[in-house]
Design a protein around this motif. Structure first.
Motif, PDB file in Angstrom:
ATOM      1  N   ASP A   5       0.808  -1.212   0.000  1.00 35.88           N
ATOM      2  CA  ASP A   5       0.000   0.000   0.000  1.00 35.88           C
ATOM      3  C   ASP A   5       0.845   1.268   0.000  1.00 35.88           C
ATOM      4  O   ASP A   5       0.318   2.365  -0.206  1.00 35.88           O
ATOM      5  CB  ASP A   5      -0.931   0.009   1.215  1.00 35.88           C
ATOM      6  CG  ASP A   5      -2.009  -1.061   1.118  1.00 35.88           C
ATOM      7  OD1 ASP A   5      -2.321  -1.471  -0.006  1.00 35.88           O
ATOM      8  OD2 ASP A   5      -2.517  -1.490   2.172  1.00 35.88           O
ATOM      9  N   ARG A   6       2.159   1.125   0.272  1.00 37.23           N
ATOM     10  CA  ARG A   6       3.053   2.288   0.262  1.00 37.23           C
ATOM     11  C   ARG A   6       3.793   2.426  -1.073  1.00 37.23           C
ATOM     12  O   ARG A   6       4.710   3.218  -1.190  1.00 37.23           O
ATOM     13  CB  ARG A   6       4.081   2.170   1.396  1.00 37.23           C
ATOM     14  CG  ARG A   6       3.495   2.003   2.781  1.00 37.23           C
ATOM     15  CD  ARG A   6       2.743   3.237   3.216  1.00 37.23           C
ATOM     16  NE  ARG A   6       3.572   4.434   3.268  1.00 37.23           N
ATOM     17  CZ  ARG A   6       3.120   5.633   3.642  1.00 37.23           C
ATOM     18  NH1 ARG A   6       1.836   5.788   3.961  1.00 37.23           N
ATOM     19  NH2 ARG A   6       3.924   6.680   3.669  1.00 37.23           N
ATOM     20  N   ILE A   7       3.397   1.637  -2.066  1.00 36.43           N
ATOM     21  CA  ILE A   7       4.053   1.659  -3.368  1.00 36.43           C
ATOM     22  C   ILE A   7       3.075   2.193  -4.423  1.00 36.43           C
ATOM     23  O   ILE A   7       1.931   1.734  -4.509  1.00 36.43           O
ATOM     24  CB  ILE A   7       4.544   0.253  -3.775  1.00 36.43           C
ATOM     25  CG1 ILE A   7       5.554  -0.267  -2.742  1.00 36.43           C
ATOM     26  CG2 ILE A   7       5.158   0.276  -5.166  1.00 36.43           C
ATOM     27  CD1 ILE A   7       5.974  -1.699  -2.987  1.00 36.43           C
ATOM     28  N   VAL A   8       3.527   3.162  -5.182  1.00 39.11           N
ATOM     29  CA  VAL A   8       2.710   3.737  -6.254  1.00 39.11           C
ATOM     30  C   VAL A   8       3.513   3.692  -7.552  1.00 39.11           C
ATOM     31  O   VAL A   8       4.696   4.074  -7.575  1.00 39.11           O
ATOM     32  CB  VAL A   8       2.314   5.193  -5.949  1.00 39.11           C
ATOM     33  CG1 VAL A   8       1.490   5.775  -7.100  1.00 39.11           C
ATOM     34  CG2 VAL A   8       1.532   5.280  -4.639  1.00 39.11           C
ATOM     35  N   ALA A   9       2.894   3.213  -8.616  1.00 35.46           N
ATOM     36  CA  ALA A   9       3.513   3.233  -9.946  1.00 35.46           C
ATOM     37  C   ALA A   9       2.890   4.374 -10.739  1.00 35.46           C
ATOM     38  O   ALA A   9       1.670   4.448 -10.876  1.00 35.46           O
ATOM     39  CB  ALA A   9       3.290   1.907 -10.663  1.00 35.46           C
ATOM     40  N   LEU A  10       3.733   5.283 -11.234  1.00 31.97           N
ATOM     41  CA  LEU A  10       3.233   6.451 -11.963  1.00 31.97           C
ATOM     42  C   LEU A  10       3.963   6.510 -13.310  1.00 31.97           C
ATOM     43  O   LEU A  10       5.134   6.896 -13.372  1.00 31.97           O
ATOM     44  CB  LEU A  10       3.480   7.718 -11.139  1.00 31.97           C
ATOM     45  CG  LEU A  10       2.576   8.922 -11.426  1.00 31.97           C
ATOM     46  CD1 LEU A  10       2.610   9.906 -10.270  1.00 31.97           C
ATOM     47  CD2 LEU A  10       2.953   9.610 -12.713  1.00 31.97           C
TER      48      LEU A  10
END
Length: 234
Positions: A5-10
């Protein structure tokens, strides 16, 4: 909280050429939306995208700022080179979180007077939170009224209905609840002030206070007095 939940792919999608953000928890989603991203919810997926109609430079600027804001509060962001940055910016508590702090105050309250005081922030005449929300809905309706598309007038009408009907019901219910609590002057039977002190004969070495475990919530056999108060305010 799960590490995922602390990982974001942008990244920019190679097929649609849209800038998409995937992953993260509700706080990350809030940061993305406050940076201009639009939430997309499908049956089997949910993600965020940049608004349509932006030029490439503006897309890079907004995506880079999203990376900055997410990394400032310690999210791991996997992003395209165009969006990568080491910069940071101050992180301020958003207005919604400030309002939510009222709920924390209610959860910690041990007497009816305490909760009545907190609810006053939502129901006081003229400058309370609900009055401000009414102003936002009404101003949004006025904005839509003059946009010119055929459906805009219906959007304006719906917003005014939310302001005067739905929000009005919430206001009357909360006002009645606040008035009821303000008249009672009672301690909560299942709560008490915690002094953060441990009795000398406490057997649990890890204890931080002498408060007993929470008791069961009593069943309600008849409508509480506030129900009739709400009915009178309708």
């Amino acid at each position: 909280m799960a590490l995922a939940d602390r990982i974001v792919a942008l990244r920019r999608d190679p097929h649609s050429d849209e800038v998409l953000a995937c992953g993260g928890d509700p706080e990350a989603h809030s940061i993305l939306q406050r940076t201009g991203f639009v939430p997309v919810v499908r049956l089997h997926e949910a993600y965020h995208r940049l608004p349509t109609g932006l030029d490439r430079d503006e897309e890079i600027r907004m995506a880079t700022r999203a990376v900055t804001r997410l990394r400032t509060v310690r999210y791991h962001v996997d992003c395209d080179t165009d969006f990568d940055t080491e910069s940071t910016e101050p992180h301020h508590m958003p207005l919604g979180a400030q309002v939510a702090s009222l709920a924390a105050g209610i959860r910690a309250s041990t007497a009816t007077d305490d909760v009545a005081e907190i609810l006053t922030e939502l129901t006081a005449t003229h400058d309370d939170i609900l009055a401000a929300l009414n102003e936002v809905l009404t101003a949004s309706a006025d904005f839509y009224q003059g946009l010119g598309r055929p459906a805009d007038i219906y959007v304006a009408t719906r917003l005014r209905s939310l302001a005067y009907d739905s929000l009005g019901l919430v206001r009357s219910s909360l006002q009645a609840t606040r008035s009821d609590l303000a008249d009672r002057h009672e301690p909560h039977p299942l709560r008490r002030e915690c002094a953060n002190e441990v009795e000398p004969d406490e057997s649990e070495a890890s204890a931080v206070c002498a408060c007993p475990p929470p008791g069961p919530v009593p069943a309600v056999s008849s409508p509480p007095p506030v129900a009739s108060a709400v009915a009178r305010h309708r």
